[in-house]
Each structure stands twice: as structure tokens, then as C-alpha cells.
Design a protein around this motif. Structure first.
Motif, PDB file in Angstrom:
ATOM      1  N   LYS A   1       0.858  -1.179   0.000  1.00 33.28           N
ATOM      2  CA  LYS A   1       0.000   0.000   0.000  1.00 33.28           C
ATOM      3  C   LYS A   1       0.896   1.231   0.000  1.00 33.28           C
ATOM      4  O   LYS A   1       1.807   1.349   0.817  1.00 33.28           O
ATOM      5  CB  LYS A   1      -0.922   0.010   1.221  1.00 33.28           C
ATOM      6  N   SER A   2       0.653   2.133  -0.929  1.00 35.28           N
ATOM      7  CA  SER A   2       1.498   3.309  -1.089  1.00 35.28           C
ATOM      8  C   SER A   2       1.557   4.131   0.196  1.00 35.28           C
ATOM      9  O   SER A   2       0.522   4.436   0.811  1.00 35.28           O
ATOM     10  CB  SER A   2       0.968   4.178  -2.236  1.00 35.28           C
ATOM     11  N   ASN A   3       2.783   4.484   0.586  1.00 35.69           N
ATOM     12  CA  ASN A   3       3.008   5.315   1.771  1.00 35.69           C
ATOM     13  C   ASN A   3       4.289   6.110   1.556  1.00 35.69           C
ATOM     14  O   ASN A   3       5.364   5.707   2.011  1.00 35.69           O
ATOM     15  CB  ASN A   3       3.099   4.453   3.031  1.00 35.69           C
ATOM     16  N   PRO A   4       4.200   7.230   0.842  1.00 38.91           N
ATOM     17  CA  PRO A   4       5.400   8.001   0.503  1.00 38.91           C
ATOM     18  C   PRO A   4       6.165   8.520   1.708  1.00 38.91           C
ATOM     19  O   PRO A   4       7.322   8.938   1.567  1.00 38.91           O
ATOM     20  CB  PRO A   4       4.841   9.164  -0.335  1.00 38.91           C
ATOM     21  N   ALA A   5       5.549   8.496   2.895  1.00 39.52           N
ATOM     22  CA  ALA A   5       6.233   8.983   4.089  1.00 39.52           C
ATOM     23  C   ALA A   5       7.282   8.004   4.598  1.00 39.52           C
ATOM     24  O   ALA A   5       8.105   8.358   5.446  1.00 39.52           O
ATOM     25  CB  ALA A   5       5.206   9.270   5.187  1.00 39.52           C
ATOM     26  N   THR A   6       7.274   6.777   4.097  1.00 45.18           N
ATOM     27  CA  THR A   6       8.236   5.769   4.538  1.00 45.18           C
ATOM     28  C   THR A   6       9.399   5.689   3.561  1.00 45.18           C
ATOM     29  O   THR A   6       9.305   6.131   2.414  1.00 45.18           O
ATOM     30  CB  THR A   6       7.579   4.386   4.645  1.00 45.18           C
ATOM     31  N   ALA A   7      10.499   5.098   4.026  1.00 45.30           N
ATOM     32  CA  ALA A   7      11.702   5.004   3.194  1.00 45.30           C
ATOM     33  C   ALA A   7      11.468   4.190   1.933  1.00 45.30           C
ATOM     34  O   ALA A   7      12.039   4.484   0.875  1.00 45.30           O
ATOM     35  CB  ALA A   7      12.837   4.391   4.014  1.00 45.30           C
ATOM     36  N   ASN A   8      10.621   3.150   2.013  1.00 45.06           N
ATOM     37  CA  ASN A   8      10.373   2.278   0.869  1.00 45.06           C
ATOM     38  C   ASN A   8       9.228   2.753  -0.015  1.00 45.06           C
ATOM     39  O   ASN A   8       9.067   2.254  -1.135  1.00 45.06           O
ATOM     40  CB  ASN A   8      10.088   0.857   1.341  1.00 45.06           C
ATOM     41  N   GLY A   9       8.414   3.659   0.489  1.00 40.56           N
ATOM     42  CA  GLY A   9       7.293   4.151  -0.303  1.00 40.56           C
ATOM     43  C   GLY A   9       6.061   3.273  -0.266  1.00 40.56           C
ATOM     44  O   GLY A   9       5.013   3.657  -0.791  1.00 40.56           O
ATOM     45  N   TYR A  10       6.171   2.099   0.341  1.00 43.98           N
ATOM     46  CA  TYR A  10       5.049   1.160   0.423  1.00 43.98           C
ATOM     47  C   TYR A  10       5.073   0.450   1.775  1.00 43.98           C
ATOM     48  O   TYR A  10       6.149   0.171   2.328  1.00 43.98           O
ATOM     49  CB  TYR A  10       5.135   0.072  -0.659  1.00 43.98           C
ATOM     50  N   ASP A  11       3.887   0.131   2.285  1.00 45.87           N
ATOM     51  CA  ASP A  11       3.738  -0.761   3.431  1.00 45.87           C
ATOM     52  C   ASP A  11       3.302  -2.127   2.914  1.00 45.87           C
ATOM     53  O   ASP A  11       2.381  -2.228   2.094  1.00 45.87           O
ATOM     54  CB  ASP A  11       2.686  -0.231   4.411  1.00 45.87           C
ATOM     55  N   MET A  12       3.954  -3.188   3.378  1.00 46.66           N
ATOM     56  CA  MET A  12       3.655  -4.537   2.918  1.00 46.66           C
ATOM     57  C   MET A  12       2.305  -5.001   3.473  1.00 46.66           C
ATOM     58  O   MET A  12       2.057  -4.912   4.679  1.00 46.66           O
ATOM     59  CB  MET A  12       4.777  -5.476   3.376  1.00 46.66           C
ATOM     60  N   VAL A  13       1.435  -5.502   2.594  1.00 42.92           N
ATOM     61  CA  VAL A  13       0.079  -5.907   2.980  1.00 42.92           C
ATOM     62  C   VAL A  13      -0.286  -7.207   2.269  1.00 42.92           C
ATOM     63  O   VAL A  13       0.388  -7.613   1.319  1.00 42.92           O
ATOM     64  CB  VAL A  13      -0.951  -4.807   2.636  1.00 42.92           C
ATOM     65  N   PRO A  14      -1.363  -7.883   2.685  1.00 44.95           N
ATOM     66  CA  PRO A  14      -1.789  -9.095   1.978  1.00 44.95           C
ATOM     67  C   PRO A  14      -2.066  -8.819   0.501  1.00 44.95           C
ATOM     68  O   PRO A  14      -2.455  -7.709   0.118  1.00 44.95           O
ATOM     69  CB  PRO A  14      -3.077  -9.497   2.713  1.00 44.95           C
ATOM     70  N   PHE A  15      -1.861  -9.832  -0.302  1.00 46.37           N
ATOM     71  CA  PHE A  15      -2.043  -9.693  -1.754  1.00 46.37           C
ATOM     72  C   PHE A  15      -3.467  -9.253  -2.056  1.00 46.37           C
ATOM     73  O   PHE A  15      -4.442  -9.788  -1.525  1.00 46.37           O
ATOM     74  CB  PHE A  15      -1.754 -11.021  -2.452  1.00 46.37           C
ATOM     75  N   GLY A  16      -3.568  -8.265  -2.951  1.00 43.66           N
ATOM     76  CA  GLY A  16      -4.877  -7.789  -3.376  1.00 43.66           C
ATOM     77  C   GLY A  16      -5.453  -6.694  -2.518  1.00 43.66           C
ATOM     78  O   GLY A  16      -6.534  -6.172  -2.829  1.00 43.66           O
TER      79      GLY A  16
ATOM     80  N   MET B   1       4.199 -16.533  -6.890  1.00 37.97           N
ATOM     81  CA  MET B   1       4.188 -17.049  -5.526  1.00 37.97           C
ATOM     82  C   MET B   1       3.813 -15.926  -4.568  1.00 37.97           C
ATOM     83  O   MET B   1       4.567 -14.943  -4.439  1.00 37.97           O
ATOM     84  CB  MET B   1       5.564 -17.611  -5.157  1.00 37.97           C
ATOM     85  N   TYR B   2       2.662 -16.047  -3.923  1.00 38.14           N
ATOM     86  CA  TYR B   2       2.298 -15.051  -2.919  1.00 38.14           C
ATOM     87  C   TYR B   2       3.345 -15.045  -1.811  1.00 38.14           C
ATOM     88  O   TYR B   2       3.714 -16.092  -1.282  1.00 38.14           O
ATOM     89  CB  TYR B   2       0.926 -15.358  -2.338  1.00 38.14           C
ATOM     90  N   GLU B   3       3.821 -13.833  -1.472  1.00 34.59           N
ATOM     91  CA  GLU B   3       4.753 -13.687  -0.355  1.00 34.59           C
ATOM     92  C   GLU B   3       4.375 -12.456   0.448  1.00 34.59           C
ATOM     93  O   GLU B   3       3.961 -11.432  -0.103  1.00 34.59           O
ATOM     94  CB  GLU B   3       6.200 -13.553  -0.828  1.00 34.59           C
ATOM     95  N   GLN B   4       4.521 -12.571   1.755  1.00 34.14           N
ATOM     96  CA  GLN B   4       4.331 -11.437   2.647  1.00 34.14           C
ATOM     97  C   GLN B   4       5.270 -11.615   3.826  1.00 34.14           C
ATOM     98  O   GLN B   4       5.050 -12.467   4.695  1.00 34.14           O
ATOM     99  CB  GLN B   4       2.871 -11.321   3.096  1.00 34.14           C
ATOM    100  N   ASP B   5       6.308 -10.810   3.881  1.00 37.67           N
ATOM    101  CA  ASP B   5       7.327 -10.969   4.918  1.00 37.67           C
ATOM    102  C   ASP B   5       6.753 -10.822   6.318  1.00 37.67           C
ATOM    103  O   ASP B   5       7.217 -11.471   7.256  1.00 37.67           O
ATOM    104  CB  ASP B   5       8.442  -9.925   4.734  1.00 37.67           C
TER     105      ASP B   5
END
Length: 380
Positions: free
Chosen positions: A311-326, A348-352
Motif C-alpha cells: 500500500k502506497s506510503n510516501p512517508a516511509t523510506a520504501n514508499g510502500y507498506d507490505m500488505v496481503p495480496f490484493g 508465488m504469494y509472499e508477505q514478509d
């Protein structure tokens, strides 16, 4: 019809007769109630919308819907004597099969010591046991993030262990062996040349064994290669011609022997983070990374993908927060439409961050359930 296929047909018939969707049926007929029914939060509506309705014409065919087992590593590694939740490879395979997955990618061969088979299944005998379970639950293993020698030139011990992993791969029926790491963590062209030499050699060994060798990317691998002067005090280049590191790796490795698994999330992080470089003349230039364009230009070299959403989050270093697929903002329908003919690749679905820890020990399998529904619902 195999015994497993017959079981699936009976299961589906019972579900239809009871008027239950797949999530409700899982809760009623398996020991994963906490996993299947934990959709009362903000993610529930997405899952309920897709659950039980996987029409023909979806972008990812049922036989290609996969998961890397790193996503559910907490379930594989937990003590089966301490919980009723699925634990260890066998019970997790069962849970994933009931969800609907048909492919898995290994992230090593370790599990809890109290699980059937013991702690370490990194052997041919261990692979035979895993293969029996995979076959029983109708799962196909596609790859493994396993052992890639760090040394170059190779030591005898490293070469022997690499060949053991190829033998394990044959036993499991894997078409691919690889790593979860970048080929090198360096920014410099000379180091990527060395990495390519090693990967070409290992890839030729794997190819002769009938297996494709693949490397996996993080965001740094799509940063710009330092390949131009002026040199620093150590004689290292400080500027870039504008080529990205992994694109250079693709160019100098043998397309017959070396393959890639794009982690689509990290590729989008690279798009966010690495858009400018210092050219040989000292000017700052802009080049926005296009992950899909790289795949289109090298389609046959990307047999596997990590379908990881953000999910887009430009305030973070990566620009995204990891979320479930879809549930994120990465346009997977567009990506899969453009990546090649339907069924030609293996996502392959992955979510760290799927494991929920002690607060929600069933979370990773809950997210696997939700993510399966959302992958199955992708339409062209």
C-alpha cells in the motif's frame, strides 16, 4: 481421478450442498477455525467478496496459484505439541491445499523438531518424505530459496553441497533452484562481473541436471550501477552510465542457464527510491524504473515471481507498506496481463510480515487464505 482429486470433488459437492462458501466450509470441517474465521477485521470484505467465486478467465489459472513457504514460516516452525493450529510441513501443506493453492516454493527445509520427520529435512531422504506429502495434498513444488555457494572460485565442499541441493530438487520435482538474495550486494561493475562468472558456472551445472537456476531481487539490485569515473580514493567509480545493476546482470549472464525471480514489491520500491543518477559528466539525470518493461524485454528469463503487495506510503523510506495480496496499490492485473501469456509464469504469494506472533498465531494462514482469494479473482 486421483484420491486427492476425488477428495476435492467430494469436498466441493458437500460445500455446495451445505450452502457454504469456502471460508465457512474450512471453519466447519478443519482444525483451522481460528485461521479461516479470523476475517472480522478490515480485511474481511475483500475476502468475502472473492471467496467461493473464482470464475474462469482469471489471470492466474488455478494450477499456477502459489505461495512461498517463508510467508507461513511461523506455522512450519511452531511446536505441534503446543497448539491445535497447523504446524510443520505436513499439516501446513494440508491447510494450503484446502485453501486452494497448487504450488509452493520452499524457503529451506527446516521445521520444528517435534513435527513429523524431525527438524531438518535437507537431505534426499527428507525430500522423499516431503514429496509424499506434496503429492498427497495435490501440491507441486516449483523452487527453493536454498543454498547458493558464496565462494568463488568454488570450494569442493560448496560444490558438493550445491549438487546435493540439485539432487534434492530432483526428488521434490522442482523445476528451479535459487536464492532469496541478490547476486551481489555491491554497487560496482567489477563485482557484478565476478558474480556473473559464478552464476554462469553454477547455472550450467544446474542446466545439465535439467533445472533452472534463479536469483531473487530486492530493491537495491535495481539501483544504478557505478561504472564510470572519476574514481574515488580506492580506485572505485563514482558515477553511472544509467544502467541498473540487475539489468546489467541479465545482459552478461547466459540466458540459457541463469534465470530471475522478480519480487514485484521490491521492484516497485526501487521505482520509488531510485529515479536519479549522476552521469559520467557530473549531471543529474532522471530515469523512472519500469518493472514490467524489464520483464517484457526478458520474458523467458522470469519463470517465477513473488506476488507481494504494498500500500502506497510516501512517508516511509520504501514508499510502500507490505500488505496481503490484493489489498494494496500495486496494479497486479496490469502486471500479469503484460508479463506474458496466461499460465506461462508462476506467481508465488509472499508477505514478509504475515506472521502475527503470539497476538494472532493464525494470522499468516489467514492472510494466505485472503491472498489466495484475491489472486484467484484477478481478471484480464
Amino acid at each position: 481421478m486421483s484420491a486427492h482429486e476425488e477428495e476435492i470433488e467430494i469436498t466441493n459437492a458437500l460445500r455446495r450442498g451445505l450452502g457454504l462458501n469456502r471460508r465457512q466450509f474450512l471453519a466447519a470441517t478443519t482444525g483451522v477455525t481460528a485461521v479461516a474465521m479470523a476475517g472480522a477485521g478490515p480485511l474481511a470484505s475483500t475476502a468475502q467478496a472473492a471467496s467461493g467465486r473464482h470464475p474462469r478467465g482469471t489471470l492466474v489459472p488455478p494450477s499456477k496459484r502459489g505461495i512461498i513457504l517463508y510467508t507461513v514460516r511461523d506455522a512450519i516452525s511452531r511446536d505441534p505439541l503446543s497448539t491445535d493450529l497447523p504446524s510443520g510441513f505436513q499439516r501446513v501443506f494440508e491447510a494450503l491445499s484446502r485453501i486452494g493453492y497448487r504450488q509452493v516454493e520452499f524457503a529451506g527445509y527446516g521445521q520444528h523438531a517435534n513435527s513429523k520427520g524431525g527438524a531438518n529435512l535437507e537431505s534426499v531422504e527428507g525430500a522423499r518424505m516431503l514429496r509424499r506429502w506434496l503429492d498427497h495434498y495435490g501440491l507441486e513444488a516449483e523452487g527453493n530459496h536454498g543454498f547458493i555457494p558464496g565462494s568463488w572460485p568454488l570450494t569442493t565442499a560448496d560444490l558438493d553441497r550445491f549438487k546435493l541441493h540439485l539432487e534434492i530438487a530432483h526428488t521434490l520435482g522442482l523445476g528451479h533452484v535459487g536464492t532469496g538474495n541478490d547476486p551481489t550486494n555491491s554497487a560496482y561493475k567489477d563485482d557484478w562481473n565476478i558474480a556473473a562468472e559464478k552464476w554462469n558456472h553454477l547455472g550450467s551445472i544446474a542446466s545439465r541436471a535439467g533445472i533452472k537456476l534463479y536469483t531473487h531481487n530486492h530493491d537495491a539490485a535495481y539501483n544504478f550501477l557505478l561504472d564510470s569515473g572519476p574514481l574515488d580514493a580506492l580506485g572505485k567509480p563514482t558515477r553511472s552510465s544509467g544502467i541498473r545493476k540487475l539489468e546489467y546482470f541479465l545482459k552478461i549472464t547466459d540466458r540459457r542457464d541463469v534465470y530471475l525471480e522478480m519480487d514485484i514489491f521490491w521492484a516497485h520500491v526501487a521505482r520509488f527510491k531510485f529515479s536519479t543518477f549522476t552521469a559520467p559528466d557530473g549531471s543529474t539525470r532522471t530515469d523512472v524504473f519500469d518493472p514490467l518493461a524489464v520483464v517484457r524485454a526478458n520474458a523467458r528469463r522470469f519463470p517465477l515471481f513473488h506476488a507481494k503487495d504494498g500500500k502506497s506510503n510516501p512517508a516511509t523510506a520504501n514508499g510502500y507498506d507490505m500488505v496481503p495480496f490484493g489489498t494494496g496499490d500495486i496494479d497486479y492485473a496490469k502486471f500479469f496481463r503484460g508479463a506474458g501469456p496466461k499460465g506461462s509464469f508462476n506467481p508465488m504469494y509472499e508477505q514478509d510480515n504475515a506472521p502475527g506472533g503470539t497476538a494472532n498465531p493464525g494470522q499468516s494462514l489467514q492472510y494466505a487464505d485472503l491472498s489466495y482469494d484475491n489472486m484467484a479473482a484477478l481478471r484480464g
